[in-house]
Scaffold this active site. Structure first.
Site, mmCIF file in Angstrom:
data_model
loop_
_atom_site.group_PDB
_atom_site.id
_atom_site.type_symbol
_atom_site.label_atom_id
_atom_site.label_comp_id
_atom_site.label_asym_id
_atom_site.label_seq_id
_atom_site.Cartn_x
_atom_site.Cartn_y
_atom_site.Cartn_z
ATOM 1 N N CYS A 1 0.882 -1.187 0.000
ATOM 2 C CA CYS A 1 0.000 0.000 0.000
ATOM 3 C C CYS A 1 0.913 1.229 0.000
ATOM 4 O O CYS A 1 1.055 1.901 1.013
ATOM 5 C CB CYS A 1 -0.909 0.002 1.219
ATOM 6 S SG CYS A 1 -1.716 -1.579 1.561
ATOM 7 N N ALA A 2 1.522 1.528 -1.128
ATOM 8 C CA ALA A 2 2.670 2.426 -1.172
ATOM 9 C C ALA A 2 2.325 3.911 -1.118
ATOM 10 O O ALA A 2 3.181 4.725 -0.790
ATOM 11 C CB ALA A 2 3.497 2.149 -2.421
ATOM 12 N N GLY A 3 1.091 4.301 -1.471
ATOM 13 C CA GLY A 3 0.768 5.722 -1.524
ATOM 14 C C GLY A 3 0.733 6.372 -0.159
ATOM 15 O O GLY A 3 0.377 5.727 0.828
ATOM 16 N N PRO A 4 1.140 7.639 -0.056
ATOM 17 C CA PRO A 4 1.589 8.516 -1.144
ATOM 18 C C PRO A 4 3.077 8.398 -1.482
ATOM 19 O O PRO A 4 3.558 9.122 -2.352
ATOM 20 C CB PRO A 4 1.270 9.915 -0.604
ATOM 21 C CG PRO A 4 1.414 9.774 0.871
ATOM 22 C CD PRO A 4 0.942 8.379 1.212
ATOM 23 N N GLY A 5 3.832 7.529 -0.791
ATOM 24 C CA GLY A 5 5.188 7.260 -1.233
ATOM 25 C C GLY A 5 6.307 7.529 -0.261
ATOM 26 O O GLY A 5 7.473 7.357 -0.604
ATOM 27 N N CYS B 1 -0.534 3.859 11.285
ATOM 28 C CA CYS B 1 -0.289 5.102 12.017
ATOM 29 C C CYS B 1 -1.452 5.314 12.980
ATOM 30 O O CYS B 1 -2.139 6.329 12.947
ATOM 31 C CB CYS B 1 -0.152 6.278 11.059
ATOM 32 S SG CYS B 1 0.375 7.797 11.894
#
Length: 494
Positions: free
Chosen positions: A297-301, A426
């Site tokens: 789940c890479a976004g936003p990077g 988070c």
């Protein structure tokens, strides 16, 4: 100027009639009002909206600092100010026009949270109300601001804060929704940082930390930037991460390395999670091929950018997967410098759009290291996103829970035997952290739970304590000065 500042000196009541006051508010206050309207009416994010508003208004220096504190301080302390406004206006805040309520919240913060004389705060609030909702609203704002100025912050706290129960008292005095206060108390106990005997005291420290502006943390992406370059640009050494630097003031985008993507803004807790995953020993592949890493789940990077740099340093390939086309482009921008270097060194960095829930089915036992940075409520980042505490609802957990479990299960399926999965959020909420891991693992017999505290501590340059009872690790804003990041490390077995 912070929300903790107390009024000093004699209070000056505004006796100027609304019609005789300034017709327009000053630019810093008007700018803050525009941002608050965008947040409350349009669902905007203050951390994205405010920089654009400051640029449009050509604000810098003290004026920009004033508008920033007015915006963020008003959002943080909104719960307390609504209680004050309701008492002063003698009506529930739900009966007030949204634009007028924004103005009154700003006025309350100036009087009760900043060193602004009552007459100046009232005059400017009336001018804002007049432009937002007309002369009738200006009269109401004048009357309410006058009543607010009749008491000090301490007197208002005593008047509007219930004595019991403790959670309700803290919800008002430290300005958090009641359900979040209760959930965080349970999280402190559940993660082993507090007991039922001292939970209220520790909870108060945590909630207070959410009301202190977070430092701007930078990361020097290894192989692309050295920390010394950030220090030379005016930053200070970070506390935990070997690649971190803290920027006390100024625009991060003015730093060449940040503007070029060789460095980035990234919380130190987030950095440590990526570093912990990268350092866990993994057996070599039988065919001798390089390791393959996956950011599911890479976004936003942010984490993907650091993982890409670490993968290059360790001779590994990385796939950064994101379900949203828009966020995929953000990941691509974040990884652009690393992708250019990977091409030069014959390594593969791939950014793609796809549903992370089906990766395990499509690519079973493919990856050596998998990061599942699951979508969550973000309750660990309330320092940075003050509007989130008012925007999130308990019902959000209902939708996020199944998604988090599906993503973790897919991440495990996509990992080869001997490989490692990092599940991160988070948020310290138990329903998004330990409960997710427990529910997924009770259906499997091919996963070993590692001690995340050990690997998180080994990744840090200073001694980390207060990570919980284990085997998972939980960071805390009031204890570590980071966002409230959760980490579980799992090894896929045969």
């Amino acid at each position: 100027m912070t929300s903790e500042n107390q009024h000093r000196g004699p209070r000056q009541k505004s006796r100027t009639a609304p019609s005789a006051r300034a017709r327009r508010a000053d630019v810093p206050r008007s700018t803050a009002q525009q941002v608050l309207r965008a947040v409350s009416q349009d669902g905007a994010y203050a951390n994205l909206e405010l920089p654009k508003a400051l640029r449009r208004a050509h604000l810098g220096g003290r004026d920009a600092a004033f508008a920033t504190e007015l915006t963020y301080g008003t959002l943080r302390m909104q719960g307390l100010y609504d209680a004050v406004i309701a008492h002063a206006a003698q009506r529930p805040v739900a009966r007030l026009d949204g634009g007028v309520l924004d103005v009154l919240r700003m006025g309350a913060h100036q009087v009760l949270g900043m060193r602004v004389p009552e007459h100046a705060a009232a005059d400017q609030s009336v001018a804002l109300a007049r432009s937002a909702a007309g002369q009738g609203a200006a009269g109401l704002v004048n009357a309410v601001m006058r009543r607010i100025g009749e008491r000090s912050r301490e007197e208002w706290l005593e008047l509007v804060t219930p004595a019991e129960p403790v959670t309700e008292r803290l919800a008002v005095s430290l300005s958090h929704p009641g359900w979040i206060v209760k959930a965080l108390r349970q999280a402190l106990i559940g993660h082993g940082l507090a007991t039922k005997d001292d939970a209220d005291d520790v909870l108060e420290q945590l909630l207070a930390a959410h009301n202190v502006p977070a430092e701007v943390s930078l990361v020097a992406r290894p192989g692309l930037c050295e920390v010394d370059e950030l220090l030379a640009a005016g930053a200070q050494p970070g506390r935990w991460s070997p690649f971190a630097a803290e920027l006390e003031s100024g625009d991060p985008g003015s730093i060449d390395a940040v503007r070029e993507g060789r460095a980035a803004v990234q919380d130190e807790g987030s950095q440590l999670l990526a570093l912990a995953l990268a350092r866990v020993p993994v057996p070599e592949r039988a065919d001798g091929a390089p390791e393959r890493w996956l950011d599911l789940c890479a976004g936003p990077g942010g984490k993907a950018g650091l993982l890409a740099a670490l993968a290059l340093r360790q001779g590994a390939d990385l796939v950064a997967n994101e379900v949203s086309e828009h966020r995929t482009e953000l990941v691509r921008q974040s990884l652009r410098p690393a992708m250019a270097k990977a091409k030069d060194h014959g390594r593969e960095l791939v950014v793609r759009t796809g549903d992370g829930r089906v990766v395990g089915e499509d690519e079973p036992q493919t990856y050596d290291r998998v990061l599942v940075d699951a979508p969550c409520t973000g309750l660990g980042a309330l320092r940075r996103r003050p509007e989130a505490r008012w925007r999130r609802q308990p019902s959000d957990l209902v939708g996020l829970g199944p998604l988090q479990r599906e993503l973790l299960a897919a991440g495990i399926e996509a990992t080869r035997p001997g490989g490692v999965i990092a599940y991160a959020t988070c948020s310290p909420h138990l329903s998004e952290t330990t409960f997710v891991v427990r529910d997924v693992l009770k259906k499997r017999d091919d996963v070993e739970v590692l001690d995340a505290r050990e690997h998180l501590s080994a990744a840090a340059v200073a001694t980390l304590t207060g990570l919980g009872d284990g085997p998972h690790a939980q960071l805390w804003p009031h204890l570590h000065g980071t966002d409230g990041m959760f980490l579980a490390l799992l090894r896929k077995t045969a």
